[in-house]
Design an enzyme around this catalytic site. Sequence first.
Site, short mmCIF file in Angstrom:
data_model
loop_
_atom_site.label_atom_id
_atom_site.label_comp_id
_atom_site.label_asym_id
_atom_site.label_seq_id
_atom_site.Cartn_x
_atom_site.Cartn_y
_atom_site.Cartn_z
N ASN A 9 0.82 -1.21 -0.18
CA ASN A 9 -0.11 0.05 0.07
C ASN A 9 0.81 1.29 0.08
O ASN A 9 1.50 1.67 1.01
CB ASN A 9 -0.88 -0.09 1.35
CG ASN A 9 -1.82 1.17 1.53
OD1 ASN A 9 -1.81 2.10 0.61
ND2 ASN A 9 -2.29 1.32 2.68
N TRP A 10 0.93 1.67 -1.11
CA TRP A 10 1.97 3.00 -1.08
C TRP A 10 1.42 4.23 -0.66
O TRP A 10 2.06 5.39 -0.70
CB TRP A 10 2.33 3.19 -2.64
CG TRP A 10 3.41 2.18 -3.23
CD1 TRP A 10 3.48 0.85 -2.66
CD2 TRP A 10 3.59 2.03 -4.73
NE1 TRP A 10 4.10 0.06 -3.75
CE2 TRP A 10 4.15 0.77 -4.86
CE3 TRP A 10 3.45 2.80 -6.01
CZ2 TRP A 10 4.74 0.13 -6.06
CZ3 TRP A 10 4.09 2.58 -6.95
CH2 TRP A 10 4.59 1.24 -7.22
N LYS A 11 0.10 4.26 -0.15
CA LYS A 11 -0.50 5.53 0.45
C LYS A 11 -0.27 6.71 -0.30
O LYS A 11 -0.33 6.59 -1.66
CB LYS A 11 -0.12 5.65 1.87
CG LYS A 11 -0.08 4.27 2.56
CD LYS A 11 0.19 4.55 4.10
CE LYS A 11 -0.02 3.06 4.57
NZ LYS A 11 -0.11 3.05 6.21
N HIS A 95 -9.67 0.76 4.97
CA HIS A 95 -8.30 0.99 5.64
C HIS A 95 -8.56 2.11 6.86
O HIS A 95 -9.33 2.85 6.82
CB HIS A 95 -7.50 1.62 4.73
CG HIS A 95 -6.06 1.62 5.15
ND1 HIS A 95 -5.64 2.57 6.05
CD2 HIS A 95 -4.86 0.68 5.03
CE1 HIS A 95 -4.19 2.14 6.55
NE2 HIS A 95 -3.85 1.26 5.85
N GLU A 97 -6.81 4.23 7.96
CA GLU A 97 -6.67 5.74 7.82
C GLU A 97 -7.87 6.19 7.18
O GLU A 97 -8.04 7.46 7.45
CB GLU A 97 -5.46 6.06 6.77
CG GLU A 97 -4.17 6.06 7.70
CD GLU A 97 -3.02 5.16 6.89
OE1 GLU A 97 -2.82 5.35 5.77
OE2 GLU A 97 -2.20 4.58 7.53
N GLU A 169 -5.61 -5.21 10.57
CA GLU A 169 -4.58 -4.33 10.68
C GLU A 169 -4.76 -3.39 11.94
O GLU A 169 -5.59 -2.72 12.06
CB GLU A 169 -4.46 -3.25 9.60
CG GLU A 169 -4.11 -3.92 8.18
CD GLU A 169 -3.67 -2.73 7.20
OE1 GLU A 169 -2.66 -2.93 6.81
OE2 GLU A 169 -4.28 -1.66 6.98
N GLY A 175 2.24 2.03 10.69
CA GLY A 175 3.24 2.95 10.69
C GLY A 175 4.04 3.53 11.98
O GLY A 175 4.71 4.38 12.23
N SER A 215 3.13 -2.43 10.28
CA SER A 215 4.67 -2.52 10.51
C SER A 215 5.17 -3.98 10.33
O SER A 215 6.20 -4.13 10.92
CB SER A 215 5.03 -2.12 12.03
OG SER A 215 4.44 -0.86 12.37
N GLY A 236 2.67 -1.14 4.33
CA GLY A 236 2.83 0.16 3.99
C GLY A 236 4.28 0.66 3.92
O GLY A 236 4.98 0.47 2.80
N GLY A 237 4.80 1.27 4.78
CA GLY A 237 6.07 1.88 4.78
C GLY A 237 7.02 1.09 4.06
O GLY A 237 7.79 1.24 3.01
P1 PGA Z 1 2.73 0.30 7.79
O1 PGA Z 1 1.17 0.24 6.98
O2 PGA Z 1 3.30 -1.09 7.05
O3 PGA Z 1 3.57 1.24 7.37
O4 PGA Z 1 2.75 -0.04 9.21
C1 PGA Z 1 0.43 -0.84 6.94
C2 PGA Z 1 -0.79 -0.39 6.37
O5 PGA Z 1 -1.24 0.81 6.65
O6 PGA Z 1 -1.36 -1.13 5.38
#
Ligand code: PGA
Length: 254
Positions: A9-11, A95, A97, A169, A175, A215, A236-237
Site C-alpha cells: 500500500n503505497w498510500k 483502511h 486511515e 490491521e 506506521g 509495521s 505500508g512503509g
Molecule cells: P505500515 O502500514 O506497514 O507502514 O505499518 C500498513 C498499512 O497501513 O497497510
Amino acid sequence: MRTPFVAGNWKMFTSADTARKLAAAIVAGLGNEMRVRVAVAPPFPYLALVGGVLQGSLVGLAGQNLYPEKEGAFTGEVSPTMLLDVGCRYVILGHSERRHKLDESDSFINRKVKAGLAAGLRVIFCVGETLEQREANHTEAILERQISQGLIDVSTSTDLPERLVIAYEPVWAIGTGHNATPDQAQQAHEFIRSRLAELFGQATAAQLVLQYGGSVKPDNAASLVKQPDVDGALVGGASLNADQFLAIVRAAVA
Ligand code: PGA
C-alpha cells in the site's frame, strides 16, 4: 491450500518517476514466482503508469479506494469501473486511515465493498482495533462489528475466496514500528476466521486469505506469516522500498 498474498500500500507516497522505478524493481525481483500473489496499490494518478510497468508480470494492480457508484456528479471520486479500466484487479477498502482520518463509517465501507465486488474487483477489506480499544479488551467486539457491518449483504459463493481478502490491521501497529506479536496476530486472525465461518460457512472461511498489516518488515514478516491463520501481509512503509518489499514476499513463501 491458501496461496499467500502480499500487497504493498503505497498510500500518498511516490512520484511518477519513483513509482515507475519501484514497480519495475518489484516486477524484476518477483520474476515467475507463483507460490505467492503480489499486488501494489499506487496513488490514483500513477495507476495507469504503474499498470503499464506491471503489464505481463505477475504483480497485480490495486486501487487504494473507490466511490460506490458507477459514475456521476461526485467531484474528485473514482468509480470501480474506472479502476478496472486502468487495469486494477484489486481495491483496498476500509483502511484504518480512511476510517479514522476520513471518518468513513461501517455502512459507507459496506457500500464500497459491495460496489467493488459487484464490479468484479477483488476487495482487500481492512479491519482492526485502536490501542484504546485493545487496552479496554474490546478487540473482538470491534472486529465483530467491522466484519458483520462491513460485509452486510455480501453473500457466500464458491468463488468468494477469489474475490475477497480480509486484512487485519491493528491501528496501533500501522506506521508505528510496533507490529503485533505473532501470537496477537494469530489470535485476531483465528477470531476473524471464526466470524467469517458464521457468515459464509466453514468451507469458504477456510479458504479466505487473511493478511496481517501493521509495521510488517523483512525481519518480522516470517514469524507473522508462519502463523496458521496469517496468509500474507498488507505492507505500508516497507513496500516503498523494493528490496524490503521483496524480502517480505520471499518470507511469505519460505
Ligand atoms: P505500515 O502500514 O506497514 O507502514 O505499518 C500498513 C498499512 O497501513 O497497510
